[in-house]
Scaffold this active site. Structure first.
Site, mmCIF file in Angstrom:
data_model
loop_
_atom_site.group_PDB
_atom_site.id
_atom_site.type_symbol
_atom_site.label_atom_id
_atom_site.label_comp_id
_atom_site.label_asym_id
_atom_site.label_seq_id
_atom_site.Cartn_x
_atom_site.Cartn_y
_atom_site.Cartn_z
ATOM 1 C CD1 TRP A 148 -2.615 1.658 0.161
ATOM 2 C CD2 TRP A 148 -1.471 2.126 3.107
ATOM 3 N NE1 TRP A 148 -3.284 2.737 0.691
ATOM 4 C CE2 TRP A 148 -3.225 2.946 2.184
ATOM 5 C CE3 TRP A 148 -1.520 2.114 4.172
ATOM 6 C CZ2 TRP A 148 -3.848 4.139 3.384
ATOM 7 C CZ3 TRP A 148 -2.134 2.410 4.821
ATOM 8 C CH2 TRP A 148 -2.289 3.769 4.760
ATOM 9 C CG ASP A 230 -2.357 -2.381 7.227
ATOM 10 O OD1 ASP A 230 -3.413 -2.166 8.499
ATOM 11 O OD2 ASP A 230 -1.448 -1.510 6.243
ATOM 12 C CE LYS A 266 -10.768 -0.115 1.812
ATOM 13 N NZ LYS A 266 -9.694 0.817 2.526
#
Length: 428
Positions: A148, A230, A266
């Protein structure tokens, strides 16, 4: 004799020479998409769930809890504590580590509320830079390549210098290049921080198997590395909250020091509420755990206080209303499975369309990968072709958000990909 007043010269701003920062590779892409006036444009860039009609989705259980909060006369807008809502801290830790977590039972888990996953990473890296020292210097922080894009920003912004990288993706198969990854981790200095994606690796969608996670853990233990997980997609990858937490729980059960971030953007659709958590897990042999945990919490709060003072209340209360109510939790799990299922259907449909129209290449990676994103293997030139000719937007590394596909657009995307692959190859 009268004098004529002379107006003072207008001063030039001291900010006149501030250079313009480069556009964020993801958010800048969305700005370009919004500015495109083509009626048939398609956005496959930003990682946000969309319905099969291409619309934003508010989870029904989230909407109901939000309405209950609005109707409750006890709801207020007072500040939360620096470390956030206590009920949210507990429920977040249980979600990722499991209600039967030995580390939690031992009191070895310190959890604070954070500004989604990004804020949790930023606070966590800053904390590690202050208190994890290797020969008097801050630790090296390793991130996978690719990863990311914001990981590369967060590490130096926290004062630890540029992040180092370890190899992760097998470009040919689209899967995890485990031998190269393990070799790079084996070369990392003891005490280094290793950023790992708990599930649904962004941007590749390639996750280690359970056996591969065990191999990674073995290297982390032997090299005395500090894993920083993460977790942005728990429940959103496979549709199963426990399956998506398996890697984190494997490491936690090993009794080692570790750090983990969580985001509810999300999996609850709380993108704009900025709700996340940061947990520091102390090693099993820590003496006087209660004192050590109290000290860690105090220092995490010391990082937060000058940064943003306290986290937002509304989204945390929504999360508590979902996680802390048995019926709501069960409904949420069903909704998660439905969202993950739609993404899986789009993977199947896109591969089938690419196979059917004869697009050159092996597209099995699309169905072998997991989660919101797929790493297509398209080159930056092919991505530019898709954008300029077909008004289809994706990041320059070929990552597409599967949630941006719909049953009405998947064939057009597949045909455009075929054109890009064949056209750019002919030009090279």
């Amino acid at each position: 004799m009268a004098t004529t007043a002379v107006a003072p010269a207008k001063a030039t701003s001291v900010f006149a020479d501030v250079p313009e920062a480069p556009a964020d590779p993801i958010l800048g892409l969305n700005s370009a998409f919004l500015a495109d006036e083509a009626p048939n444009k398609i956005s496959l860039g930003v990682g946000a769930f969309r319905t099969d009609e291409g619309k934003p989705y508010v989870l029904p259980v989230v909407k109901r809890v939000e309405q209950q909060l609005a109707a409750d006369p006890a709801t207020n807008h007072e500040y939360l504590p620096i470390d956030g809502l206590p009920a949210f801290q507990k429920l977040s830790a249980e979600l990722i580590l499991g209600k039967d977590s030995k580390a939690m039972k031992d009191g070895r888990v310190v959890t604070i509320q954070a500004l989604s996953g990004t804020g949790a990473l930023r606070v966590g890296i800053t904390f590690l830079g202050r208190f994890l020292r290797t020969s008097g210097s801050p630790p090296a922080v390793y991130i996978p390549t690719p990863t990311w894009s914001n990981h590369r920003n967060i590490v130096p912004d926290a004062g630890l210098g540029a992040a180092r990288t370890y190899r992760y993706l097998d470009a040919v198969s689209g899967g995890v290049d485990l031998p190269s990854m393990l070799a790079d981790l084996s070369d990392a200095p003891a005490g280094s921080v290793i950023v790992l994606h708990g599930c649904a690796h962004n941007p590749t969608g390639a996750d280690p198997s359970p056996a591969q996670w065990a191999d990674i853990l073995a290297v982390v233990q032997s090299r005395r590395l500090i894993p920083f997980f993460d977790n942005a997609y728990q429940g959103f990858a496979s549709g199963d909250l426990d399956a998506d937490a398996a890697s984190v729980r494997l490491f936690a059960d090993a009794g080692i020091d570790m750090v983990l971030s969580q985001s509810f953007a999300k999996n609850m659709g709380l993108y704009g509420q900025r709700i996340g958590a940061l947990s520091v897990v102390l090693a099993e042999g820590t003496p006087d755990v209660a004192t050590a945990a109290k000290a860690v919490r105090s220092q995490l709060k010391a990082v937060v206080r000058p940064m943003y003072s306290s986290p937002p209340a509304h989204g945390a209360r929504i999360a508590v209303g979902v996680l802390g109510d048995e019926a709501n939790y069960a409904e949420w799990k069903k909704e998660l499975a439905g969202m993950a299922g739609r993404i899986g259907d789009m993977r199947t449909a896109l591969k089938a369309a690419l196979d059917s129209n004869g697009t050159p290449g092996d597209w099995s990676r699309i169905v072998n990968q997991i989660g919101m994103f797929s790493y297509t293997g398209l080159s930056a030139q092919q991505v530019a072709h898709l954008r300029n000719k077909h008004h289809i937007y994706m990041t320059s590394n070929g990552r597409i958000s599967m949630a941006g596909l719909t049953t009405s657009t998947v064939q057009r995307v597949a045909d455009a990909m075929k054109d890009a692959v064949e056209t750019v190859v002919k030009q090279e």
